[in-house]
Design a protein around this motif. Structure first.
Motif, mmCIF file in Angstrom:
data_model
loop_
_atom_site.group_PDB
_atom_site.id
_atom_site.type_symbol
_atom_site.label_atom_id
_atom_site.label_comp_id
_atom_site.label_asym_id
_atom_site.label_seq_id
_atom_site.Cartn_x
_atom_site.Cartn_y
_atom_site.Cartn_z
ATOM 1 N N ARG A 1 0.824 -1.206 0.000
ATOM 2 C CA ARG A 1 0.000 0.000 0.000
ATOM 3 C C ARG A 1 0.867 1.268 0.000
ATOM 4 O O ARG A 1 0.533 2.256 -0.675
ATOM 5 C CB ARG A 1 -0.929 -0.015 1.212
ATOM 6 N N THR A 32 -8.250 0.440 -3.397
ATOM 7 C CA THR A 32 -8.808 0.565 -2.046
ATOM 8 C C THR A 32 -10.235 0.039 -2.015
ATOM 9 O O THR A 32 -10.641 -0.629 -1.052
ATOM 10 C CB THR A 32 -8.765 2.029 -1.597
ATOM 11 N N ARG A 83 -7.988 5.809 1.534
ATOM 12 C CA ARG A 83 -6.994 4.748 1.710
ATOM 13 C C ARG A 83 -6.620 4.584 3.180
ATOM 14 O O ARG A 83 -6.503 3.462 3.685
ATOM 15 C CB ARG A 83 -5.744 5.043 0.868
ATOM 16 N N ASP A 125 -7.135 1.185 5.186
ATOM 17 C CA ASP A 125 -5.923 0.536 5.688
ATOM 18 C C ASP A 125 -6.001 0.304 7.185
ATOM 19 O O ASP A 125 -5.622 -0.773 7.683
ATOM 20 C CB ASP A 125 -4.691 1.386 5.362
#
Length: 429
Positions: free
Chosen positions: A25, A59, A116, A120
């Protein structure tokens, strides 16, 4: 993606999976760091997508297929965004047309970054549960993101090439970091063929289209020890390669005439007769020793005919690559390569991995016994097994660790904005 419809635990331990998730990522964010909001929002053609869309779509994959479907009580970052960032999953419903992704000036790049961060954090918090519940799907998401890292660079290069200023994404690296000069001979490595096995059934990650492992008979064949170079391609052009219909497939010849094709994509001839090409470092002189890149299957096939050779089949390529270390491609260490490396091992098969994607003459079709997974993720590969050809190896912008001999990339025969080249083959019987 394993052909089984049952999602298994991840092949990586929980801690390693969390570290890999963060690494992948973060690499995507590193790639877009030089881009402005305007850079990241523009779409230069239908085949390409804005960098901002790549950031959001990867995402979306984790939010929809991991968090929404497997984490009870998860709340979407924005209820309206799944429509914007679904790619081609019919099971997920309506979506923004691919040709209109460049119209999404909102949400802004900063909002996508916050999306994101939100996803995450949710994934990392739930890693112990997710690794057990849908670990294989989580790994699929990471490999999916690595594919989009390469696509992101491919699309940014095309976008920047349309700018009269010829902007550079990165500076050109010293030649010594790009590779050694290729040998000038046309050496071949011979293989006896016979009954071989291709594909994979191992425990390591693989996409569903790489499975199952199966037997395939090969006649004796030879592969060129290196890929075709720019210098050899210039000789093909100077010999009238783009003007000789006898070299071309009919569909390819019609494409050449309709599109006015006279050279690889991103090439231009200066007034002094020297060739330049557009790279991730802007316009640069064509290096005659480096592998030719940005050619279509039609061009690759015509060059093979001009060379009294042919394109390898995907089974020949994979058989030849068995036992080779697929260590190549992109690795971020503060600098990136901006072009394919020249061949540097005249005694073996040079640059099979991590230089250019190599066209094969094989249509992209399912292996015997192939079964797509159930649900939306079953649309990942199987539904594209029509009117496309297989590429093998990987390019210099394929993430390191993402390549393997069984990997099957695929594109339509006229496409060439991807980092595609070729290696010749010939029969021994």
């Amino acid at each position: 993606m394993n052909t089984s419809s049952t999602l298994r635990p991840a092949s990586l331990p929980e801690q390693d999976l969390a570290e890999r998730f963060q690494t992948v990522r973060e690499r995507t964010l590193d790639l877009v760091a030089p881009l402005s909001d305007a850079d990241a929002s523009a779409q230069s053609m239908v085949d390409a997508s804005p960098a901002k869309w790549h950031l959001a779509h990867t995402t979306w994959f984790f939010e929809i297929f991991i968090l929404r479907d497997h984490l009870e009580g998860y709340r979407l970052f924005n209820e309206r965004w799944p429509f914007l960032f679904n790619s081609y999953y019919e099971a997920e419903g309506a979506r923004q047309a691919r040709s209109q992704r460049g119209l999404l000036t909102r949400p802004a790049l900063g909002e996508v970054r916050r999306f994101r961060e939100y996803v995450d954090q949710a994934v990392l918090t739930a890693i112990p549960f997710l690794a057990e519940r849908c670990g294989e799907l989580l790994e699929l998401g990471l490999h999916h993101e690595e594919q989009h890292q390469e696509l992101l660079l491919t699309d940014v290069k095309h976008l920047f090439s349309c700018n009269p200023l010829g902007p550079a994404l990165w500076p050109m690296l010293p030649v010594s970091m790009v590779g050694d000069v290729a040998d000038s001979g046309s050496a071949w490595r011979e293989f006896s063929g016979g009954l071989v096995e291709v594909g994979t059934d191992g425990d390591a990650f693989a996409f569903d289209c790489e499975q199952p492992r199966h037997k395939h008979f090969l006649n004796p064949y030879a592969l060129a020890r290196r890929t075709v170079t720019n210098g050899e391609w210039i000789a093909f052009m100077e010999d009238g390669g783009y003007r000789n219909p006898a070299l071309w497939l009919d569909e390819g010849w019609n494409w050449v005439k309709a599109e006015g094709i006279e050279s690889p994509l991103y090439w231009r001839c200066e007034d002094d007769g020297h060739w330049m090409h557009f790279t991730l470092a802007g316009w640069q002189p064509v290096d005659s020793a480096a592998p030719v890149v940005h050619i279509s299957l039609f061009e690759a096939d015509a060059f093979a005919a001009w060379s009294s050779a042919r394109l390898p089949t995907e089974q020949e390529w994979e058989h030849a690559a068995q036992g080779l270390d697929p260590d190549g491609g992109m690795q971020f260490d503060g600098e990136y390569e901006v072009g394919p490396r020249a061949a540097s091992d005249p005694k073996g098969l040079s640059e099979m991995f991590g230089s250019v994607w190599e066209w094969t003459g094989s249509p992209y079709r399912p292996y015997p016994g192939f079964r797509a997974a159930k649900g939306a993720v079953g649309e990942y590969n199987g539904k594209f097994m029509s009117n496309q050809f297989v590429l093998k190896g990987g390019s210099f912008v394929t993430p390191r660790g993402h390549m393997r001999g069984s990997y099957r990339n695929f594109f339509q025969p006229e496409k060439r904005w991807q980092f595609t080249g070729l290696r010749l083959a010939r029969d021994l019987t």
